[in-house]
Design a protein around this motif. Structure first.
Motif, PDB file in Angstrom:
ATOM      1  N   LYS A  52       0.847  -1.189   0.000  1.00 11.17           N
ATOM      2  CA  LYS A  52       0.000   0.000   0.000  1.00 11.17           C
ATOM      3  C   LYS A  52       0.887   1.246   0.000  1.00 11.17           C
ATOM      4  O   LYS A  52       2.056   1.178   0.374  1.00 11.17           O
ATOM      5  CB  LYS A  52      -0.899  -0.006   1.236  1.00 11.17           C
ATOM      6  N   ASP A  53       0.317   2.349  -0.387  1.00 12.36           N
ATOM      7  CA  ASP A  53       1.036   3.609  -0.407  1.00 12.36           C
ATOM      8  C   ASP A  53       1.654   3.891   0.964  1.00 12.36           C
ATOM      9  O   ASP A  53       1.008   3.690   1.994  1.00 12.36           O
ATOM     10  CB  ASP A  53       0.083   4.737  -0.805  1.00 12.36           C
ATOM     11  N   ASP A  54       2.899   4.324   0.967  1.00 10.35           N
ATOM     12  CA  ASP A  54       3.667   4.683   2.171  1.00 10.35           C
ATOM     13  C   ASP A  54       4.093   3.501   3.025  1.00 10.35           C
ATOM     14  O   ASP A  54       4.533   3.696   4.162  1.00 10.35           O
ATOM     15  CB  ASP A  54       2.920   5.716   3.027  1.00 10.35           C
ATOM     16  N   ASP A  55       3.968   2.263   2.519  1.00  8.40           N
ATOM     17  CA  ASP A  55       4.496   1.111   3.261  1.00  8.40           C
ATOM     18  C   ASP A  55       5.999   1.266   3.411  1.00  8.40           C
ATOM     19  O   ASP A  55       6.669   1.843   2.551  1.00  8.40           O
ATOM     20  CB  ASP A  55       4.204  -0.203   2.531  1.00  8.40           C
ATOM     21  N   ARG A  56       6.511   0.721   4.512  1.00 12.52           N
ATOM     22  CA  ARG A  56       7.951   0.747   4.774  1.00 12.52           C
ATOM     23  C   ARG A  56       8.460  -0.685   4.806  1.00 12.52           C
ATOM     24  O   ARG A  56       8.009  -1.492   5.611  1.00 12.52           O
ATOM     25  CB  ARG A  56       8.235   1.470   6.076  1.00 12.52           C
ATOM     26  N   ILE A  57       9.378  -0.974   3.893  1.00 15.01           N
ATOM     27  CA  ILE A  57       9.893  -2.330   3.705  1.00 15.01           C
ATOM     28  C   ILE A  57      11.381  -2.331   4.027  1.00 15.01           C
ATOM     29  O   ILE A  57      12.122  -1.482   3.538  1.00 15.01           O
ATOM     30  CB  ILE A  57       9.667  -2.782   2.242  1.00 15.01           C
ATOM     31  N   GLU A  58      11.778  -3.279   4.842  1.00 15.67           N
ATOM     32  CA  GLU A  58      13.202  -3.480   5.113  1.00 15.67           C
ATOM     33  C   GLU A  58      13.558  -4.863   4.581  1.00 15.67           C
ATOM     34  O   GLU A  58      12.877  -5.839   4.872  1.00 15.67           O
ATOM     35  CB  GLU A  58      13.504  -3.404   6.605  1.00 15.67           C
ATOM     36  N   ILE A  59      14.608  -4.932   3.775  1.00 15.68           N
ATOM     37  CA  ILE A  59      15.055  -6.178   3.182  1.00 15.68           C
ATOM     38  C   ILE A  59      16.455  -6.477   3.685  1.00 15.68           C
ATOM     39  O   ILE A  59      17.348  -5.627   3.577  1.00 15.68           O
ATOM     40  CB  ILE A  59      15.036  -6.105   1.638  1.00 15.68           C
ATOM     41  N   VAL A  60      16.626  -7.670   4.238  1.00 14.63           N
ATOM     42  CA  VAL A  60      17.915  -8.078   4.776  1.00 14.63           C
ATOM     43  C   VAL A  60      18.438  -9.221   3.923  1.00 14.63           C
ATOM     44  O   VAL A  60      17.716 -10.183   3.647  1.00 14.63           O
ATOM     45  CB  VAL A  60      17.782  -8.545   6.238  1.00 14.63           C
ATOM     46  N   HIS A  61      19.702  -9.133   3.510  1.00 18.76           N
ATOM     47  CA  HIS A  61      20.356 -10.171   2.723  1.00 18.76           C
ATOM     48  C   HIS A  61      21.172 -11.046   3.651  1.00 18.76           C
ATOM     49  O   HIS A  61      21.918 -10.552   4.489  1.00 18.76           O
ATOM     50  CB  HIS A  61      21.315  -9.558   1.683  1.00 18.76           C
ATOM     51  N   PHE A  62      21.042 -12.368   3.496  1.00 20.52           N
ATOM     52  CA  PHE A  62      21.860 -13.303   4.245  1.00 20.52           C
ATOM     53  C   PHE A  62      23.166 -13.522   3.494  1.00 20.52           C
ATOM     54  O   PHE A  62      23.153 -13.715   2.280  1.00 20.52           O
ATOM     55  CB  PHE A  62      21.141 -14.644   4.425  1.00 20.52           C
ATOM     56  N   VAL A  63      24.254 -13.506   4.223  1.00 21.84           N
ATOM     57  CA  VAL A  63      25.565 -13.698   3.613  1.00 21.84           C
ATOM     58  C   VAL A  63      26.258 -14.847   4.336  1.00 21.84           C
ATOM     59  O   VAL A  63      26.302 -14.874   5.564  1.00 21.84           O
ATOM     60  CB  VAL A  63      26.407 -12.416   3.736  1.00 21.84           C
ATOM     61  N   GLY A  64      26.768 -15.784   3.562  1.00 19.08           N
ATOM     62  CA  GLY A  64      27.497 -16.909   4.155  1.00 19.08           C
ATOM     63  C   GLY A  64      28.990 -16.613   4.175  1.00 19.08           C
ATOM     64  O   GLY A  64      29.468 -15.695   3.536  1.00 19.08           O
TER      65      GLY A  64
END
Length: 66
Positions: A52-64
């Motif tokens: 939806k408009d103005d949603d806040r998304i945080e994306i975390v990348h896993f690193v081995g």
């Protein structure tokens, strides 16, 4: 529609799911976790979770490594 991904403002069309967002951002789905408005979203729910408009998304990348 305006959403914030890791603090950066991005514009997308209306009716986009988290799964579609990951595809559009060309991210490796098996190696990330997503938080939407401060709540972790299960991978099995990405396709059915609509943004939806103005949603806040945080994306975390896993690193081995070692």
């Amino acid at each position: 529609m305006r959403v914030f991904v890791n603090g950066d403002e991005k514009e997308f069309g209306v009716g986009i799911s988290l799964a579609e967002l990951i595809t559009q951002l060309d991210l490796p789905a098996p190696r990330i976790a997503i938080e939407l408005n401060r709540e972790v979203v299960r991978r099995s729910d990405w396709s059915s979770t609509m943004l939806k408009d103005d949603d806040r998304i945080e994306i975390v990348h896993f690193v081995g490594g070692g």
